[in-house]
Design a protein around this motif. Structure first.
Motif, mmCIF file in Angstrom:
data_model
loop_
_atom_site.group_PDB
_atom_site.id
_atom_site.type_symbol
_atom_site.label_atom_id
_atom_site.label_comp_id
_atom_site.label_asym_id
_atom_site.label_seq_id
_atom_site.Cartn_x
_atom_site.Cartn_y
_atom_site.Cartn_z
ATOM 1 N N SER A 417 -8.198 4.010 12.722
ATOM 2 C CA SER A 417 -9.417 3.297 13.115
ATOM 3 C C SER A 417 -9.761 2.225 12.090
ATOM 4 C CB SER A 417 -10.572 4.286 13.258
ATOM 5 O OG SER A 417 -11.747 3.622 13.638
ATOM 6 N N ARG A 418 -9.575 2.556 10.798
ATOM 7 C CA ARG A 418 -9.864 1.560 9.758
ATOM 8 C C ARG A 418 -8.917 0.370 9.850
ATOM 9 N NH1 ARG A 418 -9.890 6.297 6.286
ATOM 10 N NH2 ARG A 418 -12.017 6.975 5.865
ATOM 11 N N VAL A 419 -7.649 0.640 10.133
ATOM 12 C CA VAL A 419 -6.667 -0.446 10.268
ATOM 13 C C VAL A 419 -7.059 -1.352 11.424
ATOM 14 C CG1 VAL A 419 -4.296 -0.976 10.915
ATOM 15 C CG2 VAL A 419 -4.754 0.795 9.220
ATOM 16 N N ASN A 467 1.582 -3.872 -7.881
ATOM 17 C CA ASN A 467 0.129 -3.822 -7.705
ATOM 18 C C ASN A 467 -0.158 -3.041 -6.430
ATOM 19 O OD1 ASN A 467 -1.312 -5.360 -9.797
ATOM 20 N ND2 ASN A 467 -0.023 -7.054 -9.111
ATOM 21 N N ALA A 468 -0.820 -1.892 -6.541
ATOM 22 C CA ALA A 468 -1.018 -1.050 -5.364
ATOM 23 C C ALA A 468 -2.175 -0.095 -5.592
ATOM 24 C CB ALA A 468 0.261 -0.265 -5.047
ATOM 25 N N GLN A 475 0.719 7.859 -0.180
ATOM 26 C CA GLN A 475 0.642 8.252 1.232
ATOM 27 C C GLN A 475 1.801 7.639 2.027
ATOM 28 O OE1 GLN A 475 -3.079 7.203 3.065
ATOM 29 N NE2 GLN A 475 -2.379 7.661 5.127
ATOM 30 N N VAL A 476 2.162 6.373 1.715
ATOM 31 C CA VAL A 476 3.297 5.718 2.376
ATOM 32 C C VAL A 476 4.581 6.508 2.125
ATOM 33 C CG1 VAL A 476 4.796 3.672 2.304
ATOM 34 C CG2 VAL A 476 2.312 3.396 2.398
ATOM 35 N N PHE A 477 4.854 6.809 0.844
ATOM 36 C CA PHE A 477 6.086 7.525 0.503
ATOM 37 C C PHE A 477 6.107 8.923 1.132
ATOM 38 C CE2 PHE A 477 6.108 4.879 -3.644
ATOM 39 C CZ PHE A 477 6.621 3.796 -2.949
ATOM 40 N N TRP A 478 4.953 9.597 1.093
ATOM 41 C CA TRP A 478 4.868 10.938 1.661
ATOM 42 C C TRP A 478 5.149 10.911 3.170
ATOM 43 C CZ3 TRP A 478 1.175 13.006 5.146
ATOM 44 C CH2 TRP A 478 1.260 14.386 5.338
ATOM 45 N N ASN A 479 4.575 9.906 3.882
ATOM 46 C CA ASN A 479 4.801 9.799 5.327
ATOM 47 C C ASN A 479 6.280 9.602 5.644
ATOM 48 O OD1 ASN A 479 2.339 10.205 6.597
ATOM 49 N ND2 ASN A 479 1.690 8.076 6.362
ATOM 50 N N ILE A 480 6.939 8.730 4.871
ATOM 51 C CA ILE A 480 8.354 8.432 5.146
ATOM 52 C C ILE A 480 9.229 9.650 4.880
ATOM 53 C CG2 ILE A 480 10.320 7.011 4.456
ATOM 54 C CD1 ILE A 480 8.306 4.764 3.830
ATOM 55 N N LEU A 549 -0.258 -0.035 5.881
ATOM 56 C CA LEU A 549 -0.479 0.068 4.434
ATOM 57 C C LEU A 549 0.512 -0.790 3.653
ATOM 58 C CD1 LEU A 549 -1.198 3.890 4.068
ATOM 59 C CD2 LEU A 549 -2.811 2.014 3.708
ATOM 60 N N VAL A 550 1.776 -0.774 4.071
ATOM 61 C CA VAL A 550 2.777 -1.591 3.382
ATOM 62 C C VAL A 550 2.416 -3.070 3.477
ATOM 63 C CG1 VAL A 550 5.188 -2.347 3.446
ATOM 64 C CG2 VAL A 550 4.642 0.078 3.649
ATOM 65 N N GLU A 551 2.004 -3.528 4.653
ATOM 66 C CA GLU A 551 1.646 -4.939 4.827
ATOM 67 C C GLU A 551 0.392 -5.299 4.059
ATOM 68 O OE1 GLU A 551 1.514 -5.352 9.054
ATOM 69 O OE2 GLU A 551 3.703 -5.528 9.258
ATOM 70 N N LEU A 552 -0.556 -4.357 3.925
ATOM 71 C CA LEU A 552 -1.741 -4.616 3.097
ATOM 72 C C LEU A 552 -1.364 -4.784 1.626
ATOM 73 C CD1 LEU A 552 -4.384 -2.180 4.638
ATOM 74 C CD2 LEU A 552 -4.486 -4.675 4.608
#
Length: 723
Positions: A417-419, A467-468, A475-480, A549-552
């Motif tokens: 929803s936030r995205v 920079n992150a 969360q990105v790494f965990w999802n993948i 998240l990656v694109e942000l």
């Protein structure tokens, strides 16, 4: 006998000279005639037969023709007869010259052929010159008049063309201005009003614009009059029911064709308007009227009725063309208005649906999170209880992991929803991707071991700082990695990093799992998609959120697979940060000073959560007073002082802000909000109520203790309890 005709215009003579045609078969006689006429200074054309004479007449016009009567072949009379049959030479003066003195017979025949004179030889030069001079002068004057007439006609044509061009230029300028005016508003009523103002006074003294609704009823939508005071009279005109045929505008709606009356009297009025309207119309003194349809998308949606009051000023084709063009442009403008309205309605409906979705997700999150908080809290308390048998710790860990997974699924819904609303907030700092990657692998390690998968690492990247937002990138790494484990029943997972030539660092996760058909690769980043890899659980939101998240983080993510059974490779590329991460401050658990306890007012309406949090806080040395509603909390706050208010936001009997104000005014108390709602607006709401922190349920016990310690220091208390 041949009739000679030539379509080309004969050669024009000089404005001061004329051509004289001399026709005789004898050269000596031609020479004599030339000598006699030479003094006239005109152009002499000599021919020796009737045929040659006729050919010359095809080439040019002559002021006069001297024609010998006796010639071999065509004689003079036959030649004259043929000359008279040609339209351009039927009035050319012909003078016969003859040596035969058969006066009665020849002269009468010559005059019957249209000759102007009949001269016997020998010719008296003075008389011949005088006669020829008269015809030459007459010819030159006639030609001059013809030239003047042609020049005048040409001048009139040029003036008319200029006038038409000026009218056309003015008309095009008017239409261009009209287009700008009509396109200047996206409101129906204003567009109709603008149209009426364009028509008056350009095309009529007053006008009415009508529109037919879906039920077939005629409605007046705009009026204009040269005298604005008369517009009130125009608005008095009654509109008929759909079954009536007398009203003029209805005819336009039914036929779709213009309707014109350039004479308006009582008989015309009785045919066009109901009785109630006629008295009103007579006051307006109509002399002529024209109605044209307003057509949009092949359907007549309205009509323009134009009325003139000058009896001498009728509607012509140009007026109707201009009115029709105005109607066409108005219909386009109205069509644009309708499209704009539809787009606005669609946008509003989408925004309403989006708000409803956000409200639903927020309430769903609240309702799902609330019962998880006491579960997590009791699990934490049980795990920390030394009396708990060791053989139960595994069961507690299984329960804890599954509850945390449930919380993660809820977070995925909120993240999506936030995205979608563009409200995803990152708190960026310089981080080491290897550290975050190892943390993600550690979280997934129990699942990897449970499936007996072989995990291999190749962390070869030399530059690993980016920079992150550390929580979001982890969360990105965990999802993948979680996806790789989920879709790999047996085999291996290989995780590698590398520095690329374009100033990026890449993280690659390759598995030997079920794989994806190449035709489905574009769909895996769509929300709620599982790419038909089988029912493995989850909502299909992980990769959609991961991509966002990656694109942000100004990075890119790709997914490759050769098809079913060939595994999947996911690669994330992130721009390298060349500065080193700041050293993290060393955290040391604070010890509880004997006799010094943080006084906490706990306001939570969910009984199980209230009980579990009270137990958790008391086991860690805090003094806790609990309340299940705002009323009870206000009563307690009026009697006791507190260092901290720990309160739920969604309470049945009021706002926690009342309690926050009460305890803060009494003792400068710090507030920590608890909520199952985790949207940005929920954080803003808690801040507006005076709370310093906002924790989302189910409560992360470690984060709660960090906040409580920070609040204890701010409240001037000694070190708070250690974990």
């Amino acid at each position: 006998m041949t009739h000679f005709v030539r379509n080309e215009r004969p050669m024009q003579e000089n404005s001061q000279t004329a051509s004289i045609l001399l026709v005789d078969d004898r050269p000596d006689k031609l020479l004599a005639l030339e000598a006699i006429l030479e003094g006239l200074h005109q152009k002499l054309v000599k021919v020796r037969s009737g045929d040659e004479a006729l050919r010359q007449l095809l080439l040019q016009d002559f002021a006069v023709i001297l024609l010998d009567v006796n010639m071999p072949g065509l004689d003079g009379f036959e030649t004259a007869a043929l000359i008279r049959k040609r339209r351009r030479s039927e009035t050319t003066p012909i003078i016969f010259i003859s040596a035969i003195n058969d006066t009665d017979n020849h002269v009468s025949r010559g005059y019957s052929l249209g000759a102007v004179d009949y001269i016997l030889t020998p010719v008296i030069p003075e008389i011949l010159r005088a006669k020829i001079a008269v015809f030459v002068e007459l010819y030159l004057k006639t030609e001059q008049v013809k030239r003047q007439a042609e020049e005048h006609a040409q001048l009139l044509q040029e003036q008319d063309a200029r006038a038409r061009a000026e009218v056309e230029k003015e008309r095009m300028a008017f239409l261009a201005e009209a287009s700008n005016v009509l396109a200047g508003s996206l409101d129906y009523e204003q567009t109709f009003s603008n149209l009426a103002r364009l028509i008056v006074p350009r095309l009529a003294e007053f006008c009415l614009i009508d529109r037919l609704d879906d039920a077939g009823h005629l409605h007046q939508v705009a009026v204009a009059h040269r005298d604005p005071h008369q517009e009130a009279v125009l608005r008095q005109i009654r509109y008929p029911e759909s079954g009536e045929n007398s009203h003029g505008a209805l005819r336009v709606f039914k036929t779709g064709m213009p309707f014109v009356r350039n004479r308006v009297d009582d008989s015309v009025l009785s045919d066009l308007a109901p009785e109630a309207d006629r008295a009103v119309l007579r006051l307006l003194k109509p002399a002529a009227f024209a109605a044209v349809p307003l057509t949009a998308r092949g359907r007549v949606i309205g009509s323009i009725t134009m009325v003139r009051t000058d009896p001498h000023h009728e509607f012509d084709d140009d007026d109707l063309w201009l009115a029709d063009e105005l109607a066409h442009r108005s219909a386009l403008a109205l069509d644009n208005v309708e499209l704009y309205r539809r787009a606005n309605r669609a946008r509003e409906e989408a925004e309403t649906a989006n708000r409803a979705k956000d409200r639903f997700l927020a309430m769903l999150s609240h309702e799902l999170r609330t019962p998880l908080t006491p579960v997590i809290t009791h699990l934490f308390n049980l795990s920390a209880d030394e009396r708990m048998p060791k053989e139960l710790h595994h069961s507690l860990d299984v329960i804890r992991r599954n509850v945390e997974l449930e919380a993660r699924l809820i977070d995925d819904l909120l993240d999506l929803s936030r995205v979608g609303s563009g409200k995803f907030h990152l708190e960026s700092t310089v981080v080491d991707i290897h550290e975050l990657l190892k943390n993600a692998l550690e979280i997934c390690q129990p699942d990897i071991e449970a499936k007996q998968l072989q995990l291999s690492l190749d962390l070869s990247a030399e530059q690993t700082h980016v920079n992150a937002d550390p929580a979001r990138l982890q969360q990105v790494f965990w999802n993948i990695v979680k996806n790789a484990v989920k879709f790999t029943s047996e085999g291996s997972i290989h995780v590698s990093t590398a520095t690329t030539d374009d100033g990026s660092v890449s993280i690659t996760v390759r598995d030997t799992g079920v794989g994806i058909e190449p035709s489905l690769l574009d769909r895996v980043f769509h929300p709620f998609e599982q790419a038909e890899r089988g029912v493995q659980g989850g909502l299909g939101l992980g990769l959609a959120i991961t991509k966002a998240l990656v694109e942000l983080h100004s990075g890119r993510i790709t997914l490759e697979s050769s098809g079913q059974g060939h595994g999947t490779t996911v690669t994330v590329s992130l721009p390298i940060a060349h500065e080193a991460p700041a050293a993290a401050p060393e955290r040391r658990p604070a010890a509880i000073e004997p006799g010094k306890k943080l006084r906490v007012l706990l306001l939570e309406d969910h009984p199980d959560t209230n009980e579990a949090l009270t137990m958790l806080l008391e086991l860690r040395g805090y003094t806790v007073t609990s309340a299940l509603n705002v009323t009870t909390a206000l009563e307690i706050a009026s009697r006791q002082d507190f260092d901290l208010l720990l309160s739920d936001l969604g309470l049945p009997d009021g706002s926690p802000g009342e309690v926050m104000q009460k305890v803060a005014a009494r003792n400068g108390t710090i507030g920590v909000a608890l909520s199952g709602l985790g949207m940005e607006k929920d954080f803003e709401q808690s801040r507006s109520l005076g709370f310093r922190h906002h924790l989302v349920k189910p409560v992360d016990v470690g984060r709660l203790e960090e906040v409580l310690q920070e609040c204890g220091k701010s409240a001037g208390k000694p070190e708070t309890a250690a974990v």
